[in-house]
Motif scaffolding. Structure first.
Motif, PDB file in Angstrom:
ATOM      1  N   ILE A   1      56.324   9.072  27.721  1.00 18.37           N
ATOM      2  CA  ILE A   1      56.127   8.615  29.447  1.00 18.37           C
ATOM      3  C   ILE A   1      57.234   7.853  29.724  1.00 18.37           C
ATOM      4  O   ILE A   1      57.217   6.685  29.328  1.00 18.37           O
ATOM      5  N   GLY A   2      57.947   8.098  30.788  1.00 20.52           N
ATOM      6  CA  GLY A   2      59.006   7.165  31.417  1.00 20.52           C
ATOM      7  C   GLY A   2      58.526   6.685  32.739  1.00 20.52           C
ATOM      8  O   GLY A   2      57.785   7.261  33.351  1.00 20.52           O
TER       9      GLY A   2
ATOM     10  N   ILE B   1      48.674   7.238  35.094  1.00 24.80           N
ATOM     11  CA  ILE B   1      49.145   8.016  33.762  1.00 24.80           C
ATOM     12  C   ILE B   1      48.022   8.914  33.308  1.00 24.80           C
ATOM     13  O   ILE B   1      48.099   9.869  32.707  1.00 24.80           O
ATOM     14  N   PHE B   2      46.954   8.119  33.130  1.00 24.49           N
ATOM     15  CA  PHE B   2      45.658   8.482  32.583  1.00 24.49           C
ATOM     16  C   PHE B   2      45.480   9.888  33.330  1.00 24.49           C
ATOM     17  O   PHE B   2      44.763  11.089  32.546  1.00 24.49           O
ATOM     18  N   GLU B   3      45.190   9.803  34.677  1.00 18.89           N
ATOM     19  CA  GLU B   3      44.961  10.984  35.771  1.00 18.89           C
ATOM     20  C   GLU B   3      45.743  12.087  35.381  1.00 18.89           C
ATOM     21  O   GLU B   3      45.357  13.413  35.203  1.00 18.89           O
ATOM     22  N   LYS B   4      47.016  11.954  35.254  1.00 19.37           N
ATOM     23  CA  LYS B   4      48.114  12.819  35.131  1.00 19.37           C
ATOM     24  C   LYS B   4      47.998  13.557  33.881  1.00 19.37           C
ATOM     25  O   LYS B   4      47.862  14.761  33.585  1.00 19.37           O
ATOM     26  N   ILE B   5      47.674  12.916  32.603  1.00 19.09           N
ATOM     27  CA  ILE B   5      47.931  13.730  31.408  1.00 19.09           C
ATOM     28  C   ILE B   5      46.332  14.348  31.281  1.00 19.09           C
ATOM     29  O   ILE B   5      46.447  15.543  30.742  1.00 19.09           O
ATOM     30  N   ASP B   6      45.560  13.742  31.894  1.00 15.09           N
ATOM     31  CA  ASP B   6      43.960  14.630  32.145  1.00 15.09           C
ATOM     32  C   ASP B   6      44.503  15.711  32.969  1.00 15.09           C
ATOM     33  O   ASP B   6      43.861  16.898  32.231  1.00 15.09           O
TER      34      ASP B   6
ATOM     35  N   VAL C   1      50.388  -2.909  37.397  1.00 14.76           N
ATOM     36  CA  VAL C   1      50.110  -2.474  36.081  1.00 14.76           C
ATOM     37  C   VAL C   1      48.996  -1.742  35.698  1.00 14.76           C
ATOM     38  O   VAL C   1      48.837  -0.494  35.217  1.00 14.76           O
ATOM     39  N   HIS C   2      47.982  -2.026  36.440  1.00 12.51           N
ATOM     40  CA  HIS C   2      46.484  -1.142  36.517  1.00 12.51           C
ATOM     41  C   HIS C   2      46.813   0.217  36.890  1.00 12.51           C
ATOM     42  O   HIS C   2      46.190   1.163  36.442  1.00 12.51           O
ATOM     43  N   ASP C   3      47.564   0.151  38.375  1.00  8.43           N
ATOM     44  CA  ASP C   3      47.710   1.447  38.913  1.00  8.43           C
ATOM     45  C   ASP C   3      48.557   2.501  38.007  1.00  8.43           C
ATOM     46  O   ASP C   3      48.270   3.784  37.947  1.00  8.43           O
ATOM     47  N   ILE C   4      49.739   1.930  37.170  1.00  7.73           N
ATOM     48  CA  ILE C   4      50.272   2.636  36.316  1.00  7.73           C
ATOM     49  C   ILE C   4      49.394   3.442  35.274  1.00  7.73           C
ATOM     50  O   ILE C   4      49.470   4.624  35.053  1.00  7.73           O
ATOM     51  N   LYS C   5      48.714   2.429  34.774  1.00  4.61           N
ATOM     52  CA  LYS C   5      47.633   3.111  33.672  1.00  4.61           C
ATOM     53  C   LYS C   5      47.029   4.166  34.306  1.00  4.61           C
ATOM     54  O   LYS C   5      46.602   5.175  33.705  1.00  4.61           O
ATOM     55  N   GLN C   6      46.215   3.838  35.273  1.00  2.00           N
ATOM     56  CA  GLN C   6      45.307   4.859  36.239  1.00  2.00           C
ATOM     57  C   GLN C   6      45.915   5.945  36.473  1.00  2.00           C
ATOM     58  O   GLN C   6      45.596   7.324  36.102  1.00  2.00           O
TER      59      GLN C   6
ATOM     60  N   GLU D   1      48.089  -3.068  26.152  1.00  2.00           N
ATOM     61  CA  GLU D   1      46.487  -3.428  25.815  1.00  2.00           C
ATOM     62  C   GLU D   1      45.724  -2.318  26.582  1.00  2.00           C
ATOM     63  O   GLU D   1      44.569  -1.693  26.154  1.00  2.00           O
ATOM     64  N   MET D   2      46.085  -2.011  27.902  1.00  2.26           N
ATOM     65  CA  MET D   2      45.364  -1.182  28.908  1.00  2.26           C
ATOM     66  C   MET D   2      45.443   0.466  28.383  1.00  2.26           C
ATOM     67  O   MET D   2      44.482   1.040  28.804  1.00  2.26           O
ATOM     68  N   THR D   3      46.661   0.672  27.676  1.00  2.00           N
ATOM     69  CA  THR D   3      46.739   2.355  27.650  1.00  2.00           C
ATOM     70  C   THR D   3      46.457   2.493  25.939  1.00  2.00           C
ATOM     71  O   THR D   3      46.109   3.628  25.596  1.00  2.00           O
ATOM     72  N   GLY D   4      46.653   1.651  25.300  1.00  2.16           N
ATOM     73  CA  GLY D   4      46.645   1.759  23.865  1.00  2.16           C
ATOM     74  C   GLY D   4      47.834   2.353  23.033  1.00  2.16           C
ATOM     75  O   GLY D   4      47.717   2.942  21.947  1.00  2.16           O
ATOM     76  N   TRP D   5      48.896   2.512  23.903  1.00  6.25           N
ATOM     77  CA  TRP D   5      49.917   3.011  23.257  1.00  6.25           C
ATOM     78  C   TRP D   5      51.281   2.097  23.121  1.00  6.25           C
ATOM     79  O   TRP D   5      51.191   1.170  23.821  1.00  6.25           O
ATOM     80  N   PRO D   6      51.954   2.372  22.264  1.00  3.57           N
ATOM     81  CA  PRO D   6      53.345   1.470  22.285  1.00  3.57           C
ATOM     82  C   PRO D   6      53.859   1.310  23.685  1.00  3.57           C
ATOM     83  O   PRO D   6      54.236   2.628  24.048  1.00  3.57           O
ATOM     84  N   VAL D   7      54.528   0.356  24.138  1.00  4.91           N
ATOM     85  CA  VAL D   7      55.074   0.140  25.274  1.00  4.91           C
ATOM     86  C   VAL D   7      56.248  -0.610  25.269  1.00  4.91           C
ATOM     87  O   VAL D   7      56.400  -1.858  24.417  1.00  4.91           O
ATOM     88  N   PHE D   8      57.540  -0.270  25.658  1.00  3.65           N
ATOM     89  CA  PHE D   8      58.894  -0.769  25.669  1.00  3.65           C
ATOM     90  C   PHE D   8      59.261  -1.216  26.926  1.00  3.65           C
ATOM     91  O   PHE D   8      59.392  -0.180  27.992  1.00  3.65           O
ATOM     92  N   VAL D   9      59.820  -2.118  26.962  1.00  4.19           N
ATOM     93  CA  VAL D   9      60.297  -2.628  28.470  1.00  4.19           C
ATOM     94  C   VAL D   9      61.704  -2.920  28.681  1.00  4.19           C
ATOM     95  O   VAL D   9      62.342  -3.475  27.584  1.00  4.19           O
ATOM     96  N   GLU D  10      62.654  -2.604  29.659  1.00 12.48           N
ATOM     97  CA  GLU D  10      63.983  -2.867  29.572  1.00 12.48           C
ATOM     98  C   GLU D  10      64.179  -3.187  31.452  1.00 12.48           C
ATOM     99  O   GLU D  10      63.457  -2.536  32.193  1.00 12.48           O
TER     100      GLU D  10
END
Length: 320
Positions: free
Chosen positions: A8-9, A53-58, A46-51, A104-113
């Motif tokens: 996910i980008g 992404i979850f809706e989209k992959i669903d 960040v909450h909006d981002i998690k939300q 923490e919110m997503t359970g995936w590894p997150v990398f920031v740049e």
């Protein structure tokens, strides 16, 4: 790696957050954007981002276990190892642990740049960079961003601030104030807002210019008027491209890139920007540096950041 793995980008901007689901080969399976909620110092972003992404992959019927990781670009100063944002003025964030919060919110590894660095990575992977080992990317938008790839790796510097070409001082005395707190930065001259500011200064003494009819004035108006031989616009573009060309040449003399990629809204001016810019660059760059470097316009547009995010996940996890 299975064909059903995805990255996910995420590219967080001051107006919208751009997101994409990307395959390991760099194909965008789906992309979308959501508004950036700046209320209360961006506490909901960040909450909006998690939300979303979850809706989209669903909706795409992608199981959570098929997502390998998330690569996020944010504007401002941050530590790309810890994912800690020191300051992102446009978002209202100060000392914010973006990486660990989203992890923490997503359970995936997150990398920031930094967002400009990510755009450089994306452009190098799937755009004009063509996987160059030595690349300088310059983004001319509301601000001026920069990203550097050296020996095939993104250059971060001691605390994540490498590549900040927008904050090279180009007007040592009496320069306009910059968002970074300094004055006379390249950003105050060569960004879209900087170009307009320079033009407005010149218009005070030039009432006859066709630019006076453009309200509100944009950088595009100035390039368009220059194409119609408006003398004030021509003067502005000569000045701006000279200052920008000198700054890029000074960076290139240090870095010796094989590709210089120009992106951001201002790059849409095409040859009317690139031709005078290359001329100025050639004037200030060392002969051998000139010979090595080709100028390219970024081709990925808004996809550069999300593809850079995906590529960062791929590289970081490969290197673990």
């Amino acid at each position: 790696m299975h064909t059903d793995s995805f990255y996910i980008g995420v590219d967080i901007g001051g107006t919208t957050v751009k997101l994409a689901v990307v395959t390991p080969e760099g194909t965008i399976k789906d992309k979308w954007e959501i508004p950036t909620d700046l209320k209360n110092k961006g506490e909901r972003i960040v909450h909006d981002i998690k939300q979303t992404i979850f809706e989209k992959i669903d909706r795409l019927e992608i199981p959570k276990t098929s997502v390998i990781g998330v690569g996020v670009g944010a504007p401002g100063f941050l530590d790309s190892i810890s994912g800690f944002v020191y300051e992102a003025i446009n978002l209202g964030w100060i000392d914010y642990s973006l990486g660990s919060d989203l992890e923490e919110m997503t359970g995936w590894p997150v990398f920031v740049e930094n967002d400009a660095n990510l755009a450089a990575l994306g452009e190098n992977w799937k755009g004009s960079g063509e996987n160059s080992n030595d690349l300088l990317a310059v983004t001319l938008g509301t601000g001026v961003g920069g990203g550097v790839v050296a020996n095939g790796e993104l250059l971060n510097g001691a605390n994540g601030t490498a590549g900040e070409i927008g904050h090279i001082t180009v007007v040592p005395d009496g320069g306009a104030p910059c968002n970074c707190g300094k004055t006379g930065c390249l950003e105050t001259v060569a960004s879209a807002t900087g170009i307009v500011r320079v033009a407005k200064e010149k218009l005070v003494d030039n009432q006859a210019s066709s630019l006076n009819a453009s309200v509100p004035l944009t950088a595009k108006d100035i390039f368009d008027a220059a194409a119609e031989n408006d003398p004030v616009s021509e003067e502005v573009i000569t000045y701006v491209t000279n200052v920008l060309g000198m700054s890029i040449a000074n960076m290139a003399n240090v870095l010796n890139p094989s590709k210089i990629v120009i992106g951001g809204g201002v790059s849409k001016a095409g040859d009317s920007l690139l031709i005078p810019l290359r001329k100025a660059f050639d004037k200030y760059a060392l002969k051998r540096v000139r010979e090595a470097a080709t100028f390219e316009v970024a081709v990925l547009g808004n996809d550069a950041g999300v593809l850079g995010g995906a590529y960062m996940v791929k590289k970081r996890l490969e290197n673990k």
